[in-house]
Design a protein around this motif. Structure first.
Motif, PDB file in Angstrom:
ATOM      1  N   TYR A 155      30.436  36.391  45.293  1.00 34.63           N
ATOM      2  CA  TYR A 155      30.620  36.028  43.884  1.00 34.63           C
ATOM      3  C   TYR A 155      31.487  37.064  43.168  1.00 34.63           C
ATOM      4  O   TYR A 155      32.294  36.727  42.304  1.00 34.63           O
TER       5      TYR A 155
ATOM      6  N   LEU B   5      35.004  36.236  43.997  1.00 35.21           N
ATOM      7  CA  LEU B   5      35.458  35.099  43.184  1.00 35.21           C
ATOM      8  C   LEU B   5      35.771  35.557  41.759  1.00 35.21           C
ATOM      9  O   LEU B   5      36.759  35.112  41.157  1.00 35.21           O
ATOM     10  N   GLY B   6      34.918  36.432  41.239  1.00 36.01           N
ATOM     11  CA  GLY B   6      35.142  36.952  39.884  1.00 36.01           C
ATOM     12  C   GLY B   6      36.435  37.726  39.768  1.00 36.01           C
ATOM     13  O   GLY B   6      37.199  37.546  38.814  1.00 36.01           O
TER      14      GLY B   6
ATOM     15  N   ALA C 275      38.998  37.428  41.724  1.00 32.88           N
ATOM     16  CA  ALA C 275      40.107  36.487  41.922  1.00 32.88           C
ATOM     17  C   ALA C 275      40.459  35.815  40.595  1.00 32.88           C
ATOM     18  O   ALA C 275      41.641  35.684  40.239  1.00 32.88           O
ATOM     19  N   ALA C 276      39.425  35.410  39.852  1.00 30.80           N
ATOM     20  CA  ALA C 276      39.663  34.806  38.534  1.00 30.80           C
ATOM     21  C   ALA C 276      40.296  35.818  37.586  1.00 30.80           C
ATOM     22  O   ALA C 276      41.239  35.496  36.852  1.00 30.80           O
ATOM     23  N   MET C 277      39.793  37.050  37.618  1.00 27.35           N
ATOM     24  CA  MET C 277      40.351  38.078  36.746  1.00 27.35           C
ATOM     25  C   MET C 277      41.822  38.351  37.082  1.00 27.35           C
ATOM     26  O   MET C 277      42.653  38.498  36.185  1.00 27.35           O
TER      27      MET C 277
ATOM     28  N   CYS D  60      43.915  36.239  38.404  1.00 29.64           N
ATOM     29  CA  CYS D  60      44.687  35.078  37.929  1.00 29.64           C
ATOM     30  C   CYS D  60      44.953  35.178  36.427  1.00 29.64           C
ATOM     31  O   CYS D  60      46.081  34.976  35.969  1.00 29.64           O
ATOM     32  N   VAL D  61      43.918  35.491  35.665  1.00 31.03           N
ATOM     33  CA  VAL D  61      44.069  35.638  34.216  1.00 31.03           C
ATOM     34  C   VAL D  61      45.019  36.786  33.907  1.00 31.03           C
ATOM     35  O   VAL D  61      45.902  36.668  33.037  1.00 31.03           O
TER      36      VAL D  61
ATOM     37  N   SER E 117      42.050  46.459  35.808  1.00 32.17           N
ATOM     38  CA  SER E 117      41.749  45.376  36.753  1.00 32.17           C
ATOM     39  C   SER E 117      41.842  45.851  38.198  1.00 32.17           C
ATOM     40  O   SER E 117      41.063  45.418  39.044  1.00 32.17           O
TER      41      SER E 117
END
Length: 185
Positions: free
Chosen positions: A26, A29-30, A32-34, A36-37, A52
């Motif tokens: 998880y 995944l977090g 990866a989202a960060m 992307c943002v 980051s």
């Protein structure tokens, strides 16, 4: 009407390893989202998420520690046993014991080294560069993952040693792909 097979009750070590691995997953995944943002915000708004890369490193460290413990416990790692399958069962079992011993030694060395890093972070009150996060936290998380890996490695070796003298077989000798055959690890 056939009933569904009853799942085998998992040991405490298996449950802890699965839970820690899921937390690491998880976390991945977090980040990866960060990322992307962060990438989109840099492209569109010329603004980056501060720290980051530090957060990514911290999460990767924890996820790596628990992932190798999971892979060792559930034999989820890649094995190159093309030649090993051609060998007699007793030699294959002996090679598995040697591999488990080597894995335990490697895990212990990694854990010891990370303990030294944690000790140094505590001694110097070290913090991360951008976010000023005390490095004690990421080092402690990585050490926990590595200690789990060391524990799993020791139990895998013990399980193999318990089984090997009696049968001369190893978990893969009959096509079985999990160390759950070794007992309640």
């Amino acid at each position: 009407m056939t009933s569904a097979p009853v799942p085998k009750k998992r040991s405490l070590l298996q449950q802890v390893t699965i839970l820690a691995s899921r937390a690491g997953g998880y976390g991945l995944l977090g980040i990866a989202a960060m990322i992307c943002v962060d990438t989109v915000s840099r492209k569109l708004f010329k603004v980056s998420i501060t720290g980051s890369t530090e957060i990514t490193g911290f999460v990767f460290a924890f996820a790596t520690g628990v992932a190798i413990a999971y892979a060792a416990l559930f034999t989820a790692h890649i094995r190159l046993d093309v030649v090993q399958r051609l060998l007699p069962t007793r030699i294959r079992g002996a090679l598995d014991v040697l591999a488990a011993l080597t894995m335990l030694i490697g895990a212990a060395i990694l854990s010891w080294n990370e303990w030294l890093q944690l000790k140094e972070a505590i001694e110097f009150d070290a913090t991360s560069t951008l976010l000023n996060i005390p490095l004690v936290y990421p080092h402690a998380l990585f050490l926990l993952g590595l200690l789990l890996f060391t524990l799993v490695s020791a139990l895998v070796l013990i399980g193999l040693l318990r089984r090997f003298p009696q049968t001369g077989e190893h978990p893969g000798s009959k096509g079985h792909q999990s160390l759950e055959e070794l007992g309640d690890l």
